[in-house]
Design a protein around this motif. Structure first.
Motif, PDB file in Angstrom:
ATOM      1  N   VAL A  48       0.870  -1.167   0.000  1.00  9.04           N
ATOM      2  CA  VAL A  48       0.000   0.000   0.000  1.00  9.04           C
ATOM      3  C   VAL A  48       0.912   1.222   0.000  1.00  9.04           C
ATOM      4  CG1 VAL A  48      -1.804   1.256   1.205  1.00  9.04           C
ATOM      5  CG2 VAL A  48      -1.815  -1.258   1.207  1.00  9.04           C
ATOM      6  N   ASP A  49       0.768   2.037  -1.031  1.00  3.77           N
ATOM      7  CA  ASP A  49       1.655   3.187  -1.188  1.00  3.77           C
ATOM      8  C   ASP A  49       0.898   4.499  -1.050  1.00  3.77           C
ATOM      9  OD1 ASP A  49       0.351   3.594  -3.635  1.00  3.77           O
ATOM     10  OD2 ASP A  49       1.913   2.563  -4.769  1.00  3.77           O
ATOM     11  N   HIS A  50       1.549   5.587  -1.479  1.00  4.65           N
ATOM     12  CA  HIS A  50       1.024   6.934  -1.281  1.00  4.65           C
ATOM     13  C   HIS A  50      -0.014   7.372  -2.314  1.00  4.65           C
ATOM     14  CE1 HIS A  50       4.470   7.178  -4.013  1.00  4.65           C
ATOM     15  NE2 HIS A  50       3.815   8.163  -4.583  1.00  4.65           N
ATOM     16  N   LYS A  51      -0.252   6.569  -3.357  1.00  3.05           N
ATOM     17  CA  LYS A  51      -1.263   6.989  -4.335  1.00  3.05           C
ATOM     18  C   LYS A  51      -2.605   7.202  -3.631  1.00  3.05           C
ATOM     19  CE  LYS A  51      -0.752   3.580  -7.307  1.00  3.05           C
ATOM     20  NZ  LYS A  51       0.217   2.740  -6.630  1.00  3.05           N
ATOM     21  N   PRO A  52      -3.388   8.178  -4.067  1.00  2.72           N
ATOM     22  CA  PRO A  52      -4.661   8.463  -3.394  1.00  2.72           C
ATOM     23  C   PRO A  52      -5.610   7.261  -3.392  1.00  2.72           C
ATOM     24  CG  PRO A  52      -4.101  10.201  -4.949  1.00  2.72           C
ATOM     25  CD  PRO A  52      -3.119   9.091  -5.170  1.00  2.72           C
ATOM     26  N   LYS A  53      -6.248   7.063  -2.252  1.00  6.45           N
ATOM     27  CA  LYS A  53      -7.238   6.002  -2.074  1.00  6.45           C
ATOM     28  C   LYS A  53      -8.403   6.576  -1.284  1.00  6.45           C
ATOM     29  CE  LYS A  53      -3.438   2.750  -2.087  1.00  6.45           C
ATOM     30  NZ  LYS A  53      -2.528   3.675  -2.746  1.00  6.45           N
ATOM     31  N   ARG A  54      -9.575   6.005  -1.494  1.00  9.53           N
ATOM     32  CA  ARG A  54     -10.749   6.499  -0.770  1.00  9.53           C
ATOM     33  C   ARG A  54     -10.673   6.237   0.719  1.00  9.53           C
ATOM     34  NH1 ARG A  54     -15.805   3.928  -3.198  1.00  9.53           N
ATOM     35  NH2 ARG A  54     -14.349   2.314  -3.720  1.00  9.53           N
ATOM     36  N   THR A  55      -9.979   5.148   1.095  1.00  8.36           N
ATOM     37  CA  THR A  55      -9.880   4.763   2.498  1.00  8.36           C
ATOM     38  C   THR A  55      -8.569   4.037   2.714  1.00  8.36           C
ATOM     39  OG1 THR A  55     -10.901   3.474   4.279  1.00  8.36           O
ATOM     40  CG2 THR A  55     -11.149   2.621   2.038  1.00  8.36           C
ATOM     41  N   THR A  56      -8.108   3.986   3.961  1.00  9.99           N
ATOM     42  CA  THR A  56      -6.909   3.214   4.258  1.00  9.99           C
ATOM     43  C   THR A  56      -7.253   1.759   4.547  1.00  9.99           C
ATOM     44  OG1 THR A  56      -7.053   3.876   6.583  1.00  9.99           O
ATOM     45  CG2 THR A  56      -5.638   5.206   5.138  1.00  9.99           C
ATOM     46  N   ARG A  57      -8.533   1.482   4.727  1.00  8.04           N
ATOM     47  CA  ARG A  57      -8.980   0.098   4.931  1.00  8.04           C
ATOM     48  C   ARG A  57      -9.326  -0.486   3.558  1.00  8.04           C
ATOM     49  NH1 ARG A  57     -11.491  -3.035   9.587  1.00  8.04           N
ATOM     50  NH2 ARG A  57     -12.171  -4.865   8.463  1.00  8.04           N
ATOM     51  N   LEU A  58      -8.324  -1.041   2.905  1.00  9.66           N
ATOM     52  CA  LEU A  58      -8.492  -1.505   1.532  1.00  9.66           C
ATOM     53  C   LEU A  58      -9.165  -2.870   1.478  1.00  9.66           C
ATOM     54  CD1 LEU A  58      -5.093  -0.410  -0.018  1.00  9.66           C
ATOM     55  CD2 LEU A  58      -7.272   0.800   0.008  1.00  9.66           C
ATOM     56  N   ARG A  59     -10.098  -2.980   0.574  1.00 16.54           N
ATOM     57  CA  ARG A  59     -10.859  -4.215   0.408  1.00 16.54           C
ATOM     58  C   ARG A  59      -9.944  -5.396   0.103  1.00 16.54           C
ATOM     59  NH1 ARG A  59     -15.655  -4.228  -3.795  1.00 16.54           N
ATOM     60  NH2 ARG A  59     -16.041  -2.352  -2.590  1.00 16.54           N
ATOM     61  N   ARG A  60      -8.899  -5.162  -0.724  1.00 19.86           N
ATOM     62  CA  ARG A  60      -8.012  -6.276  -1.076  1.00 19.86           C
ATOM     63  C   ARG A  60      -7.361  -6.885   0.160  1.00 19.86           C
ATOM     64  NH1 ARG A  60      -3.802  -2.146  -3.866  1.00 19.86           N
ATOM     65  NH2 ARG A  60      -5.719  -1.006  -3.955  1.00 19.86           N
ATOM     66  N   LEU A  61      -7.018  -6.039   1.147  1.00 22.69           N
ATOM     67  CA  LEU A  61      -6.380  -6.548   2.363  1.00 22.69           C
ATOM     68  C   LEU A  61      -7.368  -7.365   3.192  1.00 22.69           C
ATOM     69  CD1 LEU A  61      -4.294  -3.408   3.398  1.00 22.69           C
ATOM     70  CD2 LEU A  61      -3.617  -5.315   1.901  1.00 22.69           C
ATOM     71  N   ASP A  62      -8.576  -6.853   3.336  1.00 20.66           N
ATOM     72  CA  ASP A  62      -9.613  -7.613   4.056  1.00 20.66           C
ATOM     73  C   ASP A  62      -9.904  -8.924   3.350  1.00 20.66           C
ATOM     74  OD1 ASP A  62      -9.848  -5.629   5.974  1.00 20.66           O
ATOM     75  OD2 ASP A  62     -11.612  -4.701   5.048  1.00 20.66           O
ATOM     76  N   ASN A  63      -9.979  -8.877   2.020  1.00 21.05           N
ATOM     77  CA  ASN A  63     -10.260 -10.097   1.252  1.00 21.05           C
ATOM     78  C   ASN A  63      -9.175 -11.145   1.461  1.00 21.05           C
ATOM     79  OD1 ASN A  63     -12.497  -8.795   0.239  1.00 21.05           O
ATOM     80  ND2 ASN A  63     -11.680  -8.533  -1.818  1.00 21.05           N
ATOM     81  N   ILE A  64      -7.912 -10.726   1.411  1.00 20.38           N
ATOM     82  CA  ILE A  64      -6.803 -11.661   1.589  1.00 20.38           C
ATOM     83  C   ILE A  64      -6.837 -12.275   2.983  1.00 20.38           C
ATOM     84  CG2 ILE A  64      -4.287 -11.787   1.842  1.00 20.38           C
ATOM     85  CD1 ILE A  64      -4.190  -9.748  -0.552  1.00 20.38           C
ATOM     86  N   ARG A  65      -7.138 -11.470   3.974  1.00 19.95           N
ATOM     87  CA  ARG A  65      -7.209 -12.007   5.342  1.00 19.95           C
ATOM     88  C   ARG A  65      -8.306 -13.064   5.464  1.00 19.95           C
ATOM     89  NH1 ARG A  65      -6.442  -6.159   6.611  1.00 19.95           N
ATOM     90  NH2 ARG A  65      -4.271  -5.941   7.292  1.00 19.95           N
ATOM     91  N   ALA A  66      -9.402 -12.865   4.760  1.00 20.27           N
ATOM     92  CA  ALA A  66     -10.519 -13.810   4.821  1.00 20.27           C
ATOM     93  C   ALA A  66     -10.350 -14.990   3.864  1.00 20.27           C
ATOM     94  CB  ALA A  66     -11.830 -13.082   4.510  1.00 20.27           C
ATOM     95  N   HIS A  67      -9.795 -14.739   2.684  1.00 22.73           N
ATOM     96  CA  HIS A  67      -9.630 -15.754   1.631  1.00 22.73           C
ATOM     97  C   HIS A  67      -8.250 -15.566   0.997  1.00 22.73           C
ATOM     98  CE1 HIS A  67     -13.988 -16.493   1.697  1.00 22.73           C
ATOM     99  NE2 HIS A  67     -14.140 -15.194   1.668  1.00 22.73           N
ATOM    100  N   PRO A  68      -7.237 -16.272   1.459  1.00 21.69           N
ATOM    101  CA  PRO A  68      -5.880 -16.011   0.975  1.00 21.69           C
ATOM    102  C   PRO A  68      -5.567 -16.480  -0.452  1.00 21.69           C
ATOM    103  CG  PRO A  68      -5.862 -17.712   2.659  1.00 21.69           C
ATOM    104  CD  PRO A  68      -7.255 -17.188   2.593  1.00 21.69           C
ATOM    105  N   ALA A  69      -6.443 -17.243  -1.080  1.00 18.72           N
ATOM    106  CA  ALA A  69      -6.201 -17.661  -2.470  1.00 18.72           C
ATOM    107  C   ALA A  69      -6.404 -16.463  -3.389  1.00 18.72           C
ATOM    108  CB  ALA A  69      -7.129 -18.798  -2.861  1.00 18.72           C
ATOM    109  N   VAL A  70      -5.375 -16.160  -4.203  1.00 15.13           N
ATOM    110  CA  VAL A  70      -5.428 -15.011  -5.100  1.00 15.13           C
ATOM    111  C   VAL A  70      -4.903 -15.409  -6.475  1.00 15.13           C
ATOM    112  CG1 VAL A  70      -5.113 -13.366  -3.201  1.00 15.13           C
ATOM    113  CG2 VAL A  70      -3.125 -14.130  -4.517  1.00 15.13           C
ATOM    114  N   CYS A  71      -5.106 -14.512  -7.410  1.00 13.77           N
ATOM    115  CA  CYS A  71      -4.592 -14.672  -8.760  1.00 13.77           C
ATOM    116  C   CYS A  71      -4.024 -13.334  -9.202  1.00 13.77           C
ATOM    117  CB  CYS A  71      -5.732 -15.097  -9.683  1.00 13.77           C
ATOM    118  SG  CYS A  71      -5.277 -15.239 -11.399  1.00 13.77           S
ATOM    119  N   LEU A  72      -2.873 -13.373  -9.867  1.00  9.75           N
ATOM    120  CA  LEU A  72      -2.256 -12.187 -10.447  1.00  9.75           C
ATOM    121  C   LEU A  72      -2.133 -12.400 -11.946  1.00  9.75           C
ATOM    122  CD1 LEU A  72       0.410 -11.998  -7.716  1.00  9.75           C
ATOM    123  CD2 LEU A  72      -0.888  -9.973  -8.372  1.00  9.75           C
TER     124      LEU A  72
END
Length: 143
Positions: A48-72
């Motif tokens: 998580v960097d300095h680019k503007p975001k609507r919130t510091t509580r990012l959905r991607r982080l919550d999602n990973i904590r709940a479901h760690p399987a991801v795709c890039l």
């Protein structure tokens, strides 16, 4: 349609400058965001960097904590469709604390700064770090 080998997919992934990170969120709904990244072995890191975001509580982080399987996913589009390709890393992610709280995160931030010196050289990411251990590389190319 030629499939890329695992090594070819990883090689193309490594050369890309931008990936899309897919996570699974509430109600098992997909969530997709673009990310810059660094690659070390079969580990992809982003932060998580300095680019503007609507919130510091990012959905991607919550999602990973709940479901760690991801795709890039990385890809290259060209009007000449003979040049099209994509490469994907499927893996397991975890959220690490910011670099000032973790030696591992600090090492990952150094990799990100080395990969994006113009963007991060004077302003390295200070937020949480996402580490993805890729278990499967795959891809496709037109020719």
């Amino acid at each position: 349609m030629p499939q890329l080998t695992s090594a070819q997919a990883r090689e193309r992934f490594a050369r890309a400058r931008l990936a899309r990170l897919a996570t699974v969120g509430a109600e098992d709904r997909p969530h997709l965001v673009p990310v810059v990244f660094a690659l070390t072995g079969d580990t992809v890191v982003t932060a998580v960097d300095h680019k503007p975001k609507r919130t510091t509580r990012l959905r991607r982080l919550d999602n990973i904590r709940a479901h760690p399987a991801v795709c890039l996913l990385v890809d290259d589009y060209d009007e000449n469709w003979d040049h099209l390709w994509w490469a994907r890393g499927d893996g397991t992610a975890r959220v690490l604390p910011p670099a000032d709280e973790s030696a591992l995160s600090s090492e990952y931030i150094r990799l990100l700064v080395d990969t994006y010196p113009a963007q991060y050289g004077d302003r390295p990411p200070r937020g949480p770090v996402v580490e993805v251990t890729v278990g499967r590389w795959s891809g496709w190319r037109a020719i």
